[in-house]
Design a protein around this motif. Structure first.
Motif, short mmCIF file in Angstrom:
data_model
loop_
_atom_site.label_atom_id
_atom_site.label_comp_id
_atom_site.label_asym_id
_atom_site.label_seq_id
_atom_site.Cartn_x
_atom_site.Cartn_y
_atom_site.Cartn_z
N SER A 373 3.87 6.72 2.75
CA SER A 373 3.72 5.56 3.64
C SER A 373 2.43 5.65 4.43
O SER A 373 1.77 4.64 4.69
N LEU A 376 -0.80 4.92 2.06
CA LEU A 376 -0.90 3.49 1.79
C LEU A 376 -1.24 2.70 3.04
O LEU A 376 -2.02 1.74 3.00
N SER A 377 -0.70 3.12 4.19
CA SER A 377 -0.99 2.43 5.45
C SER A 377 -2.43 2.66 5.91
O SER A 377 -2.91 1.94 6.77
N THR A 385 3.89 -2.16 4.10
CA THR A 385 4.07 -0.81 3.56
C THR A 385 5.32 -0.17 4.14
O THR A 385 6.10 0.47 3.43
#
Length: 470
Positions: A373, A376-377, A385
């Motif tokens: 997470s 991707l964030s 996300t």
């Protein structure tokens, strides 16, 4: 620019027919990873063009953002049909982008109407204190509100310093990101969790130790670095912005308007109403509509009632907000297929990402959820996300807050903390960068900033993994 706007409108108009109301949900399992190219393109443009073609980027970043958006929309409409492309366009615009920009504009305007007066001197102790105060305020008034309130006085306090870019970098780390991790008001991912059923104070109870560790270590590192540079560089023999007035606030009435923003945001989360309507297949509920109208009203009241001198003292201008609005318009559109492929889970192009967060026994791996997470964030919008991994972990708030509390804490911390890894990880990052540059601070490039995050943040995230998410 007008020509680009007309082109975008002309491209979108054929999509907006009543048939859109019946458009199907986007099935990410049927999409090729190539649909992520426009999103990668806009990210690379943000990263490279200020370095390779600064003049072109400065004058045409809005057109470049629109071009990447069209690079996704037009081929998608040709291949998958105008109804599906149009419904996705409207959904991103109405349900995500417009509320996002309305909230950011309200916070930007109201915080820009509060001027911290007085002759502040950017010594290491004062700078560290401002960052610590900002970390607390970020969870109370949002990372955007706290950033807009404090970045201007912090820059003004350090305007006679030789080295000051590091001050803004750590401000982004602490105030624009990590500080917003304790309440749903702090950062959009946590607010989405609140709307899904996570208790308002659950995040504070479960992430407080992690937040104290990260923010405490960042403040200590900052103080050591700032003290070293302060002693090494010396300061100019004069203050470019002298102010003999007593330290205090001008435009303090805007604090009441900040309270109004908090009220409308909370109202939209706790007020349940069956009243709503459809906008080309996208549901618009009454609570969200009331929130957005209330925030627009607060923005207008703040701008109209704040004294011109306060805006002048703050060097308030719409440039940073316009940059964020234009760039995130392209990001919100080009991210559509990326999020759909992530939501497809094991059946989508990003199946390896989903598999990586699951242990061999089928149980979630909190450490991997934290990093997945978080990574991707760092480059995607951290709100969707968060939702992707919230649902990947089961999507049941009651279970996630108890049996899988460590997993939910990992998703929450990763989504919020690692938004600091790049300029585009969280909206306030770009706003703070734009404000700093408009005031003459030579900020690091996209990759230069990531150099700071790799050296400073990543080791702290590794430590956090072993301490909190094993």
């Amino acid at each position: 620019m007008k020509k680009t706007i007309r082109l975008a409108a002309a491209a979108a108009l054929p999509m907006m027919f009543p048939a859109l109301a019946m458009a199907a949900e986007l099935d990410g399992s049927k999409l090729s990873a190539l649909w992520g190219v426009p999103f990668a393109g806009i990210l690379l443009s943000i990263a490279l063009m200020p370095l390779l073609a600064p003049s072109v980027w400065h004058h045409h970043y809005g057109k470049i953002s629109a071009a990447w958006a069209l690079a996704f929309l037009l081929p998608f409409a040709a291949i998958h049909g105008a109804p599906l492309a149009g419904s996705q366009f409207v959904h991103a615009l109405v349900e995500e982008y417009i509320p996002f920009i309305i909230l950011l504009t309200a916070l930007f305007t109201v915080a820009g109407g509060i001027h911290i007066r007085g002759n502040l001197h950017g010594a290491p102790g004062l700078n560290t204190a401002i960052l610590a105060i900002g970390a607390v305020l970020a969870s109370l008034m949002g990372t955007t509100g706290a950033s807009m309130l404090l970045i201007r006085p912090l820059i003004r306090a350090n305007d006679n310093r030789v080295s000051k870019a590091h001050v803004v970098v750590f401000f982004i780390f602490i105030v624009s990101n990590a500080g917003g991790s304790l309440t749903p008001l702090g950062d959009p991912p946590l607010f989405l969790g609140f709307l899904k059923g996570v208790d308002f104070f659950w995040t504070a109870r479960n992430i407080l130790p992690n937040t104290l560790f990260l923010v405490g270590m960042l403040l200590a590192l900052f103080y050591v670095i700032d003290r070293h540079l302060y002693r090494k560089e010396g300061v100019l023999p004069f203050d470019p912005t002298p102010d003999t007035r007593r330290v205090g606030f001008d435009g303090a009435a805007n604090f009441w308007l900040l309270g109004g923003i908090v009220f409308f945001v909370l109202l939209s989360g706790v007020w349940k109403s069956p009243v709503g309507f459809e906008v080309f297949g996208t549901h618009v509920g009454l609570p969200g509509l009331v929130r957005d109208i209330g925030l627009i009203a607060i923005t207008l009241v703040s701008f109209k009632t704040t004294a011109a001198k306060v805006h002048a003292d703050n060097q308030f201008e719409w440039g940073p907000m316009a940059e964020v609005a234009k760039l995130f318009a392209g990001i919100f559109l080009t991210i559509i297929p990326v999020i759909a492929m992530l939501k497809a889970g094991a059946h989508g192009a990003f199946a390896p990402v989903i598999a990586a967060v699951t242990r061999p026994d089928g149980q979630p791996d909190p450490a991997m959820y934290f990093w997945a997470s978080g990574i991707l964030s760092s480059f995607l919008d951290n709100a969707p996300t968060y939702l992707v991994f919230f649902n990947t972990a089961g999507g049941d708030p009651a279970t996630l807050m108890t049996t899988y509390a460590t997993t939910l804490a990992a998703v929450s911390a990763g989504s919020v903390f690692m938004g600091a890894n790049s300029y585009i990880g969280n909206a306030p990052n770009l706003m703070v960068k734009a404000i700093a540059e408009s005031r003459g601070v030579r900020m690091p490039s996209f990759f230069g900033y990531m150099g700071w995050s790799v050296v400073v943040l990543i080791p702290l995230f590794v430590l956090s993994t072993f301490i909190f998410f094993r």
